[in-house]
Write an enzyme that holds these catalytic residues in place. Sequence first.
Site, mmCIF file in Angstrom:
data_model
loop_
_atom_site.group_PDB
_atom_site.id
_atom_site.type_symbol
_atom_site.label_atom_id
_atom_site.label_comp_id
_atom_site.label_asym_id
_atom_site.label_seq_id
_atom_site.Cartn_x
_atom_site.Cartn_y
_atom_site.Cartn_z
ATOM 1 C CB CYS A 1 103.920 106.901 74.462
ATOM 2 S SG CYS A 1 104.649 106.966 72.817
ATOM 3 C CB CYS B 1 108.137 104.134 73.786
ATOM 4 S SG CYS B 1 107.815 105.629 74.731
ATOM 5 C CB CYS C 1 106.544 110.385 73.573
ATOM 6 S SG CYS C 1 107.269 109.159 74.662
ATOM 7 C CB CYS D 1 109.708 106.962 71.515
ATOM 8 S SG CYS D 1 107.998 107.477 71.280
ATOM 9 C CB CYS E 1 94.615 119.446 71.126
ATOM 10 S SG CYS E 1 93.483 118.952 69.844
HETATM 11 ZN ZN ZN Z 1 106.861 107.334 73.359
#
Ligand code: ZN
Length: 150
Positions: A66, A69, A115, A118, A138
């Site tokens: 991510c 984070c 995610c 976060c 996607c």
């Molecule tokens: Zn994240």
Amino acid sequence: MSKNDTVRIFDAASKSYKDVARIVKTDKEWQEILTPQQYDILREHGTEAAFCGLPTKGHKHGIYQCAGCGTDLFKVGEKFESGTGWPSFWDPIDPANVAYTEDNSYGMIRVEVHCARCQGHLGHVFDDGPPPTGKRYCINSYALKFIEDK
Ligand SMILES: [Zn+2]
């Protein structure tokens, strides 16, 4: 720290689960640490134009984290060429590391992928992917950062 403040995610480096603090920031705090493209996608649910994101071809060994984070999200080995112009994966690195919500925008019912740590918006998941899962994640390339295996 109460249970609601932590989330159990899979850590690829140690191949184990760990409880980590959720990442909660104000819009202003996110703007300070993210690029404008990252902020638009992760925090404003934007979508980059097809074929206009970061190059994700040619990565041989590594994982995508991510961009907000650093949570481990996808593996190169679970990426495929969908031809859509967005990085596409048939499975996340671990089910614990992503969360889903229904997205009814633009008159379509789509499943949005976030995610888990976060809550950053990553992209959408569809049911027309390849085996073994039949899923197509996607994902916006600006929501990801690539970490090559050492
Ligand atoms: Zn994240």
